[in-house]
Enzyme design. Structure first.
Site, PDB file in Angstrom:
ATOM      1  N   HIS A   7     -35.626 -66.249   9.027  1.00 29.94           N
ATOM      2  CA  HIS A   7     -34.610 -67.030   9.734  1.00 29.94           C
ATOM      3  C   HIS A   7     -34.969 -68.502   9.749  1.00 29.94           C
ATOM      4  CE1 HIS A   7     -37.614 -65.611  12.622  1.00 29.94           C
ATOM      5  NE2 HIS A   7     -37.442 -66.754  13.242  1.00 29.94           N
ATOM      6  N   HIS A  59     -34.277 -71.963  12.009  1.00 27.61           N
ATOM      7  CA  HIS A  59     -33.786 -72.513  13.270  1.00 27.61           C
ATOM      8  C   HIS A  59     -33.121 -73.864  12.996  1.00 27.61           C
ATOM      9  CE1 HIS A  59     -36.444 -70.090  16.088  1.00 27.61           C
ATOM     10  NE2 HIS A  59     -37.150 -69.973  14.965  1.00 27.61           N
TER      11      HIS A  59
HETATM   12  P1  5GP Z   1     -39.424 -67.134  15.614  1.00 28.11           P
HETATM   13  O1  5GP Z   1     -40.348 -67.363  16.762  1.00 28.11           O
HETATM   14  O2  5GP Z   1     -39.685 -65.789  14.941  1.00 28.11           O
HETATM   15  O3  5GP Z   1     -39.346 -68.256  14.629  1.00 28.11           O
HETATM   16  O4  5GP Z   1     -37.968 -67.086  16.243  1.00 28.11           O
HETATM   17  C1  5GP Z   1     -37.318 -65.952  16.659  1.00 28.11           C
HETATM   18  C2  5GP Z   1     -36.167 -66.386  17.518  1.00 28.11           C
HETATM   19  O5  5GP Z   1     -35.302 -65.291  17.722  1.00 28.11           O
HETATM   20  C3  5GP Z   1     -36.590 -66.882  18.904  1.00 28.11           C
HETATM   21  O6  5GP Z   1     -36.233 -68.244  19.060  1.00 28.11           O
HETATM   22  C4  5GP Z   1     -35.824 -65.986  19.861  1.00 28.11           C
HETATM   23  O7  5GP Z   1     -35.283 -66.676  20.941  1.00 28.11           O
HETATM   24  C5  5GP Z   1     -34.722 -65.405  18.994  1.00 28.11           C
HETATM   25  N1  5GP Z   1     -34.306 -64.086  19.391  1.00 28.11           N
HETATM   26  C6  5GP Z   1     -35.098 -63.007  19.603  1.00 28.11           C
HETATM   27  N2  5GP Z   1     -34.346 -61.951  19.958  1.00 28.11           N
HETATM   28  C7  5GP Z   1     -33.060 -62.375  19.964  1.00 28.11           C
HETATM   29  C8  5GP Z   1     -31.825 -61.719  20.266  1.00 28.11           C
HETATM   30  O8  5GP Z   1     -31.751 -60.543  20.589  1.00 28.11           O
HETATM   31  N3  5GP Z   1     -30.702 -62.469  20.150  1.00 28.11           N
HETATM   32  C9  5GP Z   1     -30.732 -63.780  19.799  1.00 28.11           C
HETATM   33  N4  5GP Z   1     -29.564 -64.418  19.711  1.00 28.11           N
HETATM   34  N5  5GP Z   1     -31.873 -64.421  19.513  1.00 28.11           N
HETATM   35  C10 5GP Z   1     -33.028 -63.730  19.609  1.00 28.11           C
END
Ligand code: 5GP
Ligand code: ZN
Length: 136
Positions: A97, A99
């Protein structure tokens, strides 16, 4: 598969959809680190940048300008960060993903790099180049 983002794609978990096409989904990050914080994911389950193929990453990145411009027009941020976490220390969902994080005055987000320039001679930089290009 026990992947929260695959469940969002399948509609098993609700999300606030920003954009969708055959290959990608964009939706609001649940934490809303800043106003408009959006995630863009491929519909194919791929763990992270080490596993993604060129076509899939192209499909994800090709919608980045369109969504970024929409966020800019919608919320008038002073800037926008594009972040992608892979493995440690920050990847918490192991489905690739990106951001999109609109930035605002005094939004409390701390994102910075460290300047180590003074520590290194040109040989150090050239050695890095040799090591990297040897792996291509
Ligand atoms: P990472 O830390 O892996 O780069 O980002 C994962 C992101 O996914 C986090 O910012 C977190 O808030 C988001 N996230 C995790 N679970 C969910 C969910 O169930 N729904 C949404 N919309 N975002 C999520
Ligand atoms: Zn997944």
């Amino acid at each position: 598969m026990d992947c929260i983002f695959c469940k969002i794609i399948a509609g098993e978990i609700p999300s606030y959809k920003v954009y969708e096409d055959d290959n990608v989904l964009a939706f609001l990050d649940i934490t809303q680190g800043t106003k408009g914080h959006t995630l863009i994911i491929p519909k194919k389950h791929i763990k992270n940048v080490y596993e993604i193929d060129e076509e899939t990453i192209f499909n994800v990145f090709k919608v980045v300008p369109m969504i970024s411009k929409a966020l800019k027009k919608a919320f008038n941020p002073i800037g926008l960060n594009i972040i992608n976490n892979n493995d440690q220390p920050h990847q918490s969902v192991f489905h690739f993903h990106i951001h999109l994080i609109p930035r605002y005055e005094d939004d409390g987000m701390i994102l910075s790099t460290i300047n180590n320039y003074d520590k290194y001679e040109p040989t150090y930089f050239n050695n890095l180049i040799t090591k990297i290009t040897n792996e291509m």
